[in-house]
Design a protein around this motif. Sequence first.
Motif, short mmCIF file in Angstrom:
data_model
loop_
_atom_site.label_atom_id
_atom_site.label_comp_id
_atom_site.label_asym_id
_atom_site.label_seq_id
_atom_site.Cartn_x
_atom_site.Cartn_y
_atom_site.Cartn_z
N SER A 198 17.85 8.74 1.68
CA SER A 198 19.05 8.71 2.35
C SER A 198 18.27 9.98 3.98
O SER A 198 19.06 10.25 4.80
N LEU A 199 17.43 9.86 3.45
CA LEU A 199 17.53 11.86 3.84
C LEU A 199 16.17 11.87 5.04
O LEU A 199 15.72 12.43 5.88
N PHE A 200 15.36 10.69 5.12
CA PHE A 200 14.67 10.37 6.23
C PHE A 200 14.99 10.59 7.88
O PHE A 200 14.37 10.90 8.35
N ASP A 201 15.75 9.69 8.12
CA ASP A 201 16.71 9.76 9.19
C ASP A 201 16.24 10.84 9.86
O ASP A 201 16.26 11.55 10.89
N THR A 208 1.20 -1.02 -0.15
CA THR A 208 -0.42 0.29 0.32
C THR A 208 0.43 1.00 0.22
O THR A 208 0.34 2.36 -0.73
N GLY A 209 2.31 1.61 0.54
CA GLY A 209 3.34 2.35 0.79
C GLY A 209 4.09 2.57 -0.59
O GLY A 209 4.85 1.20 -0.71
N GLU A 210 5.01 3.44 -0.20
CA GLU A 210 5.31 4.10 -1.42
C GLU A 210 6.94 3.85 -0.11
O GLU A 210 7.03 4.93 0.52
N TYR A 211 7.93 3.38 -0.66
CA TYR A 211 9.49 3.38 0.74
C TYR A 211 9.84 5.09 0.52
O TYR A 211 10.46 5.27 1.52
N ASP A 212 9.71 5.19 -0.22
CA ASP A 212 10.25 7.28 -0.13
C ASP A 212 9.27 7.82 0.45
O ASP A 212 9.27 9.25 0.02
N ASN A 213 7.70 7.58 0.56
CA ASN A 213 6.81 8.17 0.93
C ASN A 213 7.16 8.38 2.70
O ASN A 213 7.03 7.07 2.94
N VAL A 214 6.66 9.67 2.86
CA VAL A 214 6.00 9.23 4.58
C VAL A 214 4.96 9.75 5.21
O VAL A 214 4.51 10.32 4.54
N LYS A 239 13.70 13.49 12.64
CA LYS A 239 14.37 13.89 13.47
C LYS A 239 13.54 15.23 14.06
O LYS A 239 13.54 15.91 14.43
N ASP A 240 14.18 15.82 12.65
CA ASP A 240 13.71 17.20 12.83
C ASP A 240 12.32 17.17 13.59
O ASP A 240 11.84 18.48 13.56
#
Length: 388
Positions: free
Chosen positions: A217-220, A50-56, A224-225
Amino acid sequence: MKIPLFYVARNLWARRLTTALTAVGLALVVFVFATVLMLDEGLRNTLVTTGEYDNVVLIRRSADTEVQSSVERAQASIVSSHPFIALGADGRPLLSRETVVLISLNKRGSAKPSNVIIRGIGERGLALRPQVRLTAGRMFRPGASEIIAGASIARRFSGAGIGETLRFGQREWTVVGLFDAGNSGFDSEVWGDADQLMPAFRRVAYSAVVLRLAGTSLFDGFRKDIEGDQRLTLDAKREQTFYADQSKALSTFISVLGLILSVIFSIGAMIGATITMYASVANRVGEIGTLRALGFQRRSILAAFLAESMLLAVVGGVLGLGCASLMQFISFSTTNFQSFSELAFGFRLTADIVVKTLVFSLVMGFIGGVLPALRAARMKIVDALRAA
């Protein structure tokens, strides 16, 4: 000296009726075992895809689902300015402010009510889900009381077909399009314009914000932000992780129920295999004595009867697995314990399940055959020949 495998197979063929009945009993157990694994795999696959890996997905802190969550408009605006969010061709962030509510719809034919998710999406909601494509009709127009329905919803619920109307939120909504989400959880949803659905349900806050990161690579750093910003009381999860978490309660229930059923049925199957092998030993006492007299050692007799039992189990396992594979053509729907909404998913057979099922059938064959094999191996030559 070893007893040839074809000799073992020939003994099974010589007792065709007994072999067939025992194999069918083992096949039934294997069928239950395999279908439970396939059901669990189908559920997890449906929600993960259902989800995309790069989606948050951003939801209110401590909320488990979008239905329980609320994201203030001011919070959504703060999030939309984060530099890690990918930009569309027009230079605007790929972000969708969404509202999710549960309504009750009647099923076609039975008029039995069931909960369905209504998702209000933003302008970029469709672009964020590339697996979703319109299969009939058109996209709803922003500002209009129009909706599009997932393939599973249109098939199973009254009023959800194209051109039909649904009444919820004190308004009539026209279904102007149908979409296919590739057997993901979105197939069990109805989508509309978030800005129309929010006032209809008297909502002042969104349920979630969905966005795409400019890089994996920007997920972490992004999380955090977001989670460190005191103005935001939000949790950030990758979309795939978010939907995978939705399956935990139902997946655990299916696994435990399937394990209990498999254990109960397997005990009966192993007893059946044991009886069959004991009968085989009793009918072949003279043959066992002759083999021993010809120089075959006890361990060869033991191995031959164990191989016979396990070969019988393999026959039952393949038969049960073959029947279970047909379940892939069946779609199944149930209530997702996490969101309390209707969720449709199918059985899914994987190589891992095939291996587990065959190992399970071999274990049943080994346990069912070990005692008769020991009895055959312990027979003395003189006693066996005399009994014959």
